[in-house]
Design an enzyme around this catalytic site. Structure first.
Site, PDB file in Angstrom:
ATOM      1  CD  GLU A  28      64.125  43.935  61.414  1.00  0.00           C
ATOM      2  OE1 GLU A  28      63.544  42.955  60.883  1.00  0.00           O
ATOM      3  OE2 GLU A  28      64.186  45.054  60.895  1.00  0.00           O
ATOM      4  CB  CYS A  84      60.749  44.502  58.781  1.00  0.00           C
ATOM      5  SG  CYS A  84      60.552  45.684  60.140  1.00  0.00           S
ATOM      6  N   GLY A 112      68.375  43.749  57.353  1.00  0.00           N
ATOM      7  CA  GLY A 112      68.417  43.354  55.951  1.00  0.00           C
ATOM      8  C   GLY A 112      67.827  41.979  55.752  1.00  0.00           C
ATOM      9  CB  VAL A 125      72.912  39.642  53.888  1.00  0.00           C
ATOM     10  CG1 VAL A 125      74.146  40.420  54.322  1.00  0.00           C
ATOM     11  CG2 VAL A 125      72.791  39.665  52.370  1.00  0.00           C
TER      12      VAL A 125
END
Length: 507
Positions: free
Chosen positions: A289, A323, A266, A270
């Protein structure tokens, strides 16, 4: 391809060497294949028979470039050759036929050479496994309906193709060049046919991502989860994949006592919260990650066309919500105008639509995320960056493919993971400047280099990223650990790291 320090071809063998069946045939892509079976210490090189134990210089011909490069092909010292043989680019196409028993061979054919290596009847000897790996779709276009597949069909070779290579072939079917499109289509049909006939191996091991190949090969030989891990050790009830926002999904996972490990994917924001709370909750294991800001480095004599096509594919596919998307170029000033021109020419081909066709770009997943994108684009303009094309479409959650020429790496759009179909361009004067500015990033997940030359080698050894892709994009493998450093994460998944993370040993 891999950086020089990790070039793929690896031979796992006993150290006991002896002269083995010499059957190496070297031919150009426009030549007919012939299978040679030689009982002496010789091999065919450039369609001529040569003794492998006489030092000799051969001319290395590249059909695509129509030039000759001279190099030493075989010499006396091959008698003492170590069981690590390299075959990568035109400057390293060393031909060998000194083979030992009880070993596996992996040959990597560079996409730049345009040269085929045909090995005749090796499996007729004591060699247990011969695998030819093609690292990009481009050479497969040439090979699709010809030589190498004939060898696979008649059982002479075990031919392997990586899943990602097959995906690239599918991408090549969209080429505007009819010859490339037709060849890619034939290649896909042939691969499927060979796969269903058990004559082609779907190769999970990926040799293009810079990592320790020895560990990956060793891991290939280890136990598999499905067949060797008892369900009582890792019961299904202990494994869950909750998805959602931090307060509603991630935080409850931390406080759930039966969980022994939390693998988080995420945002960095967070992720920081998770890393702080995890030690407070019974010292849980945590892997994070949390995304990245990956760049595609393009320097002098690099393949600009390839870089543009694959960067747009990597960023505009899934609307940039990936990502490891190569969301920016780091380019030498001599290639800047060509990069901009090529991008502006190709952008209109990416259509916005709700359809699910493979060549269509869809909407954003979350409206709240989409609403943040125009603010970042406006911020780039305010910081003197030039937005060359693109932007949001009115009354929708679509964003046209956007290209921004950024002046400094202090711009907000350069420092943050935008997670959108936006490509930035950062111009540098030297490789050292590219390394310095690349390593100034707070992220360290992935980087992309477009050529295996001096610049590519220097970049590959100096950039502080966990994943380095050279002449390839978006490759993944169950055997190669995946993770990031700096703000891109902590720990790693897959490969040996997965075994370490998801098991507890008795010492």
């Amino acid at each position: 391809m891999l950086a020089t320090r990790n070039l793929v071809p690896i031979i796992r063998a006993s150290i006991k060497w002896r002269i083995k069946l010499s059957a190496l045939h070297y031919c150009m892509s426009d030549a007919e294949t012939s299978e040679a079976l030689l009982e002496d210490n010789s091999a065919y090189i450039n369609n001529e028979k040569h003794n492998l134990f006489l030092e000799k210089i051969f001319s290395d011909y590249q059909p695509f470039k129509h030039d000759n490069r001279t190099q030493v092909s075989c010499s006396q010292h091959m008698r003492d050759y170590r069981p690590l043989l390299t075959l990568s680019s035109a400057t390293r196409s060393v031909l060998f036929s000194l083979l030992a028993s009880d070993m596996s061979i992996i040959l990597s054919i560079s996409p730049n050479t345009g040269i085929l290596l045909c090995i005749g009847h090796l499996l007729a000897s004591d060699i247990e496994d011969v695998v030819i790996v093609l690292s990009r779709g481009s050479p497969l276009v040439d090979l699709a309906s010809t030589r190498i597949f004939k060898l696979a069909q008649n059982g002479t070779l075990r031919f392997a193709i990586k899943r990602t290579t097959f995906q690239e072939l599918r991408f090549l079917r969209k080429s505007k060049d009819e010859n490339v499109m037709e060849a890619a289509t034939r290649g896909i049909i042939t691969i499927r046919q060979l796969y269903y006939e058990n004559k082609v191996l779907p190769l999970r091991f990926t040799g293009n991502v810079a990592t320790h190949i020895e560990e990956n090969l060793e891991f290939e030989e280890q136990i598999t989860w499905r067949t060797h891990v008892d369900s009582s050790i890792f019961p299904n009830t202990r494994c869950a994949y909750p998805s959602g926002y931090g307060p509603s999904a991630k935080i409850p996972c931390l406080s759930h006592k039966p969980n022994d490990i939390l693998a988080y994917t995420g945002s960095t924001l967070v992720g920081r919260v998770v890393s702080k709370l995890a030690p407070e909750q019974v010292m849980k294991k945590v892997t994070l990650e949390s995304g990245g800001k990956s760049t595609m480095a393009v320097f002098i004599q690099h393949d600009v066309t390839w870089a543009v096509e694959n960067t747009q594919f990597g960023v505009f596919d899934r609307q940039g919500q990936c990502c490891i998307a190569q969301s920016g170029y780091t380019v030498h000033r001599s290639t800047l105008s060509q990069i901009v021109e090529n991008n502006l020419e190709k952008d209109p081909s990416y259509v916005l639509h709700v359809d699910t066709e493979s060549d269509i770009r869809g909407p954003f997943i979350l409206k709240i995320h989409f609403e943040s994108i125009p603010r970042r684009i406006n911020s780039a303009k305010a910081e003197n960056s030039k937005v060359l094309c693109g932007g949001p479409r009115e009354n929708s959650v679509y964003l046209y493919p956007t290209l921004s020429a950024t002046l400094t790496d202090e711009c907000r759009i350069m420092k943050e993971e935008v997670f959108a179909p936006i490509i930035t361009i950062l111009c540098v004067k030297t490789v050292d400047e590219a390394i310095q500015r690349g390593n100034n990033s707070k992220f360290g997940l992935a980087a992309y280099v477009t050529k295996e030359n001096v610049h590519g080698i220097i970049l590959s050894t100096a950039l502080k990223t966990v994943k380095l892709f050279i002449i390839c994009v978006h490759l993944a493998s169950y055997q190669i650990p995946f993770g990031g450093n700096k703000n891109s994460g902590m720990g790693a998944e897959l490969g040996k790291r997965a075994l370490e993370n998801y098991t507890e040993g008795n010492h």
